[in-house]
Write a protein that holds these residues in place. Structure first.
Motif: not given
Ligand code: 4GY
Length: 432
Positions: A209-223
């Motif tokens: 869950x933490x990795x999913x949050x971190x990746x989303x922040x980095x790659x898809x801040x819009x999401x």
């Protein structure tokens, strides 16, 4: 079960894309129904032509309405309840939410154009919805049609091996997937994260869950801006730089060095309204600090007095906002304070209403700045001018400049309070 009928002059492209893998197997097994109808089979001339020159001139050819309309009609009659989709860059961007809705329909007729496009009367008469795979142009709709069949079919019972694996993936919760690994546990020096080898399922779930949050922040801040954080997400976000950007951002309202309307360098007066509104915006977006910069000591005392005036009024939320307000004698003092508290030099970003200011700084937008802040643990200080704007030559610490905020018009005299709110919302605001 959704049936699919693809209207195309190149059925071999669709067959090629949907003939192998789980989709191909499901078709052979009879759990998935995909057929094609070829407009060329509805031509009556000896050349079997499906295209003609465009009225009004211009390059290329346009698909003739007759054969296409006849093909769509026959395709639609194959299974009751047809929903007719045209694949086109002019369509609405396809989303997983729309894919899920399409999976509930009995029959999708996917119409593929070729050449420069299709006669628009086909669209108005025989198309229910236009969909696009994205902002790029293909030579025809076939790959888009195959993509829709693939995306919808994998949600249908019996098509994918394990039905559960369809709904826990990207976008269902507006987060990207966590990274996956398989054997070997060590690829040269590249190790699979220890937690995944440990067998502690609760720890693995939390790490993912933490990795999913971190990746989303980095790659898809819009999401990420659309993602509703759970209590667990909030906990996981603590101390993760990508997920706590707001707490590293500060703003400074600069009353010096700024120009007046004649271009002279002046010090403007602190106002009660600016101070309150900037404090409230700072609290709304969870900023670190809001510096009020003025070299005049009595003006800095006024800042403290304004904050004090609200103490003991029972308006705790105002105190929360005003606690972030710090008076500073110079921009350099605000920078020094940030360096002391964060242990790193802040990235200093200027704002301006005039496009030609800060020629030595890298131009950026709030969105680009957010991406840059994801890649660092350093604090950021965004400078806002008063009067007729910041004096660029007197603030050497500035390394970035935000493009002026602008609508369609050329009138650019936004209040600093509005400019702060717009920039902070573009940088840190949640969507929907
Ligand atoms: N993008 N998403 C797309 C496309 C090709 C001219 C109409 C897209 O879905 N389809 O680029 N399609 C055009 C080519 C005729 C279709």
């Amino acid at each position: 079960m959704t049936a699919f009928t693809v209207v195309t002059i190149l059925p071999e492209i669709v067959e090629g894309a949907l003939g192998a893998g789980v989709i191909g197997r499901a078709r052979v097994a009879g759990t998935l129904d995909v057929a094609t109808v070829n407009p060329r089979d509805f031509t009556t001339d000896k050349h079997r032509s499906v295209d003609d020159t465009p009225y009004g001139g211009g390059p290329g050819m346009v698909m003739r309405p007759g054969p296409l309309l006849a093909a769509i009609e026959q395709a639609s009659a194959r299974v009751p309840g047809a929903h007719r989709i045209l694949l086109s860059p002019a369509g609405a961007p396809l989303t997983q939410a729309r894919v899920r809705e399409l999976a509930a329909l009995p029959h999708l007729v996917l119409v593929c154009g070729r050449y420069e496009g299709i006669d628009d009367r086909v669209v108005t008469r025989a198309i229910d919805e236009e969909l696009s795979l994205g902002d790029f142009v293909l030579t025809g709709g076939e790959l888009g049609a195959a993509a829709i069949v693939d995306a919808v079919a994998r949600l249908m019972p019996g098509v994918l091996g394990e039905p559960a694996s369809a709904d826990d993936e990207s976008f269902s919760g507006a987060l990207l997937e966590y990274p996956q690994y398989t054997r070997p546990a060590e690829l040269d020096a590249d190790k699979v994260p220890d937690v995944l080898l440990g067998g502690n399922h609760e720890a693995i779930r939390r790490w993912r869950r933490g990795e999913a949050l971190r990746r989303t922040a980095r790659r898809r801040p819009d999401l990420l801006a659309r993602h509703r954080f759970t209590a667990e997400d909030d906990k996981l976000a603590r101390g993760v730089p990508e997920l706590e950007v707001g707490a590293r951002v500060s703003i400074a309202l600069c009353h010096y060095p700024v120009t007046d309307r004649t271009g002279a360098i002046v010090t403007t007066a602190v106002t009660n309204l600016d101070l309150h509104d900037l404090a409230r915006s700072s609290a709304t977006y969870g900023l670190d600090a809001c510096y009020i910069v003025t070299p005049i000591e009595s003006q800095r005392e006024k800042c403290a007095a304004i904050a004090d005036a609200w103490r003991g009024e029972g308006k705790e939320y105002r105190l929360d906002a005003l606690a972030r307000v710090h008076a500073a004698a110079a921009i350099a003092d605000a920078i020094a304070d940030l360096k002391l508290r964060h242990g790193a030099d802040p990235l200093v970003i200027a704002t301006t209403a005039a496009a030609d200011r800060f020629p030595g700084a890298v131009p950026c937008t709030p969105e680009k700045l957010l991406h840059e802040l994801h890649g660092t643990t350093a604090p950021a200080l965004i400078l806002f001018g008063t009067g007729w704007g910041l004096v660029d030559s007197m603030i050497p610490e500035v390394s970035r400049v935000l493009a002026p905020i602008s609508g369609r018009g050329s009138w650019n005299h936004l209040s600093v309070r509005s400019a702060v709110a717009v920039i902070l919302d573009r940088l840190l605001g949640l969507r929907a």
